[in-house]
Design an enzyme around this catalytic site. Structure first.
Site, PDB file in Angstrom:
ATOM      1  N   ARG A 164       0.898  -1.159   0.000  1.00 32.26           N
ATOM      2  CA  ARG A 164       0.000   0.000   0.000  1.00 32.26           C
ATOM      3  C   ARG A 164       0.935   1.208   0.000  1.00 32.26           C
ATOM      4  O   ARG A 164       1.534   1.517   1.023  1.00 32.26           O
ATOM      5  CB  ARG A 164      -0.880  -0.005   1.243  1.00 32.26           C
ATOM      6  CG  ARG A 164      -1.794  -1.233   1.354  1.00 32.26           C
ATOM      7  CD  ARG A 164      -2.816  -1.045   2.432  1.00 32.26           C
ATOM      8  NE  ARG A 164      -3.579  -2.262   2.695  1.00 32.26           N
ATOM      9  CZ  ARG A 164      -4.649  -2.653   1.996  1.00 32.26           C
ATOM     10  NH1 ARG A 164      -5.055  -1.938   0.984  1.00 32.26           N
ATOM     11  NH2 ARG A 164      -5.295  -3.765   2.309  1.00 32.26           N
ATOM     12  N   GLU A 178     -10.409  -0.735  -5.371  1.00 35.67           N
ATOM     13  CA  GLU A 178     -10.842   0.629  -5.667  1.00 35.67           C
ATOM     14  C   GLU A 178      -9.697   1.659  -5.646  1.00 35.67           C
ATOM     15  O   GLU A 178      -9.548   2.460  -6.570  1.00 35.67           O
ATOM     16  CB  GLU A 178     -11.793   0.956  -4.527  1.00 35.67           C
ATOM     17  CG  GLU A 178     -12.920   1.841  -4.723  1.00 35.67           C
ATOM     18  CD  GLU A 178     -13.492   2.122  -3.341  1.00 35.67           C
ATOM     19  OE1 GLU A 178     -13.650   3.291  -3.035  1.00 35.67           O
ATOM     20  OE2 GLU A 178     -13.715   1.164  -2.578  1.00 35.67           O
ATOM     21  N   ASP A 233     -12.928  -7.835  -0.899  1.00 34.98           N
ATOM     22  CA  ASP A 233     -14.088  -7.074  -0.421  1.00 34.98           C
ATOM     23  C   ASP A 233     -15.226  -7.037  -1.449  1.00 34.98           C
ATOM     24  O   ASP A 233     -16.358  -6.735  -1.099  1.00 34.98           O
ATOM     25  CB  ASP A 233     -13.682  -5.625  -0.091  1.00 34.98           C
ATOM     26  CG  ASP A 233     -12.570  -5.568   0.937  1.00 34.98           C
ATOM     27  OD1 ASP A 233     -12.452  -6.513   1.730  1.00 34.98           O
ATOM     28  OD2 ASP A 233     -11.814  -4.579   0.937  1.00 34.98           O
ATOM     29  N   ARG A 259     -19.044 -23.005  14.593  1.00 38.86           N
ATOM     30  CA  ARG A 259     -20.398 -23.432  14.978  1.00 38.86           C
ATOM     31  C   ARG A 259     -20.355 -24.756  15.739  1.00 38.86           C
ATOM     32  O   ARG A 259     -21.111 -24.959  16.690  1.00 38.86           O
ATOM     33  CB  ARG A 259     -21.295 -23.548  13.752  1.00 38.86           C
ATOM     34  CG  ARG A 259     -22.778 -23.557  14.135  1.00 38.86           C
ATOM     35  CD  ARG A 259     -23.696 -23.703  12.940  1.00 38.86           C
ATOM     36  NE  ARG A 259     -23.225 -24.754  12.063  1.00 38.86           N
ATOM     37  CZ  ARG A 259     -22.913 -24.576  10.783  1.00 38.86           C
ATOM     38  NH1 ARG A 259     -23.035 -23.402  10.235  1.00 38.86           N
ATOM     39  NH2 ARG A 259     -22.488 -25.591  10.054  1.00 38.86           N
ATOM     40  N   HIS A 290      -6.686 -12.048   8.441  1.00 42.72           N
ATOM     41  CA  HIS A 290      -6.046 -12.273   7.144  1.00 42.72           C
ATOM     42  C   HIS A 290      -6.127 -13.710   6.646  1.00 42.72           C
ATOM     43  O   HIS A 290      -5.804 -13.964   5.480  1.00 42.72           O
ATOM     44  CB  HIS A 290      -4.594 -11.786   7.185  1.00 42.72           C
ATOM     45  CG  HIS A 290      -4.505 -10.298   7.287  1.00 42.72           C
ATOM     46  ND1 HIS A 290      -4.653  -9.632   8.478  1.00 42.72           N
ATOM     47  CD2 HIS A 290      -4.338  -9.346   6.331  1.00 42.72           C
ATOM     48  CE1 HIS A 290      -4.559  -8.327   8.264  1.00 42.72           C
ATOM     49  NE2 HIS A 290      -4.369  -8.130   6.974  1.00 42.72           N
ATOM     50  N   ILE A 291      -6.586 -14.622   7.489  1.00 47.16           N
ATOM     51  CA  ILE A 291      -6.835 -16.000   7.028  1.00 47.16           C
ATOM     52  C   ILE A 291      -7.758 -15.958   5.818  1.00 47.16           C
ATOM     53  O   ILE A 291      -7.634 -16.751   4.886  1.00 47.16           O
ATOM     54  CB  ILE A 291      -7.468 -16.812   8.184  1.00 47.16           C
ATOM     55  CG1 ILE A 291      -6.361 -17.247   9.138  1.00 47.16           C
ATOM     56  CG2 ILE A 291      -8.295 -17.981   7.683  1.00 47.16           C
ATOM     57  CD1 ILE A 291      -6.796 -18.132  10.248  1.00 47.16           C
TER      58      ILE A 291
END
Ligand code: F6P
Length: 321
Positions: A71, A102, A127, A154, A252-253
């Site tokens: 970045r 984006e 995303d 779960r 980050h997994i």
């Protein structure tokens, strides 16, 4: 044609399939591809490496990006962009293919405007929030990862009859949360686009427990809030009346692992379309995918608000009984 290729921003599984498709399509036509390392950082620092078909062999099943990513804030400043443009000129690069979300596509738009170089973007982000395209490479794999993890949570949540908050990525959007929640039958999905009131959550938990549910799974988009804070809030409101409360941040997994077949195929198709649009001399823009078709969309569209699938959100709510 000498094509520069880079990946920037958060990596996305399937980027390697795009890279392979671009390099091999170009080679078939006698065009050269120059890989630029670490996204815009490599462009500023002149970190270039020629890519051949052999360099991109055996990479489709690998997550991440072989070109590395970063970045790079410096690219927002003209003095650094000028440095980057000089490097491009020195390398004789007359076209660029840029992979990312984006923010990365915004950078691609600026390069096209300021240099007149032919630039094609490929939407790649877990995303799935780039405007103007139904799909962004990497989303399907991130969903698979999130669904795998929530299924596992779960099991233990049921055994201990617990309330679990699972925080998923998505930056300020809820795409991952909605589909991962629907696919795992979450009791509640919390997304920034709907902002279900926090105060009403205890009532929802009570209802579920009265219906005989062993667990209560909340899939929380990071853009709604933090799992730890929500855990604290619920503990204060209901204590352990309806079961012990735990929270997990998947983090980050979600971004790693071997891409799904869908991301490999979509990555390949996006890559081929990106290269072919350069060849056809189409105007600069990014590859969009809508209703089964690929085409070049204006860069500005990438910044448009992309609506969430509210039907999926409501469907999950209706069936969480
Ligand atoms: O944009 C992809 C993404 O994984 C977001 O979901 C998340 O908010 C962000 O990147 C995390 O960024 P970083 O990897 O820089 O921590």
């Amino acid at each position: 044609m000498r094509i520069g290729l880079l990946t920037s921003g958060g990596d996305a599984p399937g980027m390697n399939a795009v890279i392979r498709a671009v390099v091999r399509s170009a080679e078939l036509n006698g065009n050269e591809v120059i890989g630029i390392k670490r996204g815009y950082r490599g462009l500023i620092e002149g970190d270039f490496q020629k890519l051949t078909s052999r360099d991109v062999g055996g990479i489709m099943d690998r997550g991440g990006t072989i070109l590395l990513s970063s970045r790079e804030e410096r690219f927002k400043r003209l003095e650094y962009r000028e440095k980057a443009y000089k490097n491009l000129k020195e390398q004789g690069i007359d076209a660029l293919i840029i992979l990312g979300g984006e923010g990365t596509l915004k950078g691609a738009e600026v390069i096209a405007e300021e240099t007149g170089i032919h630039v094609i973007g490929v939407p790649c982000t877990i995303d799935n929030d780039v405007g103007g395209t139904e799909y962004c490479v990497g989303y399907d794999t991130a969903l698979r990862n999130a669904v795998d993890a929530i299924d596992k949570i779960r099991d233990t949540a049921s055994s201990h009859e617990r309330i679990f908050i699972v925080e998923v990525m998505g930056r300020n959007r809820g795409f991952i949360a909605v589909e991962a929640g629907l696919a795992t039958g979450a009791e509640l999905i919390l997304i920034p686009e709907e902002r279900f009131p926090k105060e009403e959550i205890p009532k929802e938990i009570e209802k579920a427990k009265e219906m005989g549910k062993l667990h209560f799974i909340i899939v929380l988009a990071e853009g709604y809030g933090s799992a730890k804070e929500l855990e604290e809030f619920l503990r204060q409101k209901v204590g352990e009346k309806y079961g012990e409360i735990r929270s997990t941040v998947l983090g980050h997994i979600q971004r790693g692992g071997s891409p799904t077949h869908f991301d490999r195929i979509m990555g390949t198709k996006f890559g081929v379309v990106a290269y072919e649009s350069l060849l056809a001399g189409e105007p600069s823009g990014f590859v969009a995918y809508e209703k089964g078709k690929f085409y070049i969309e204006d860069f500005e569209m990438a910044q448009e608000y992309k609506p969430i699938d509210r039907e999926a959100y409501r469907l999950n709510k209706r069936l969480a009984i």
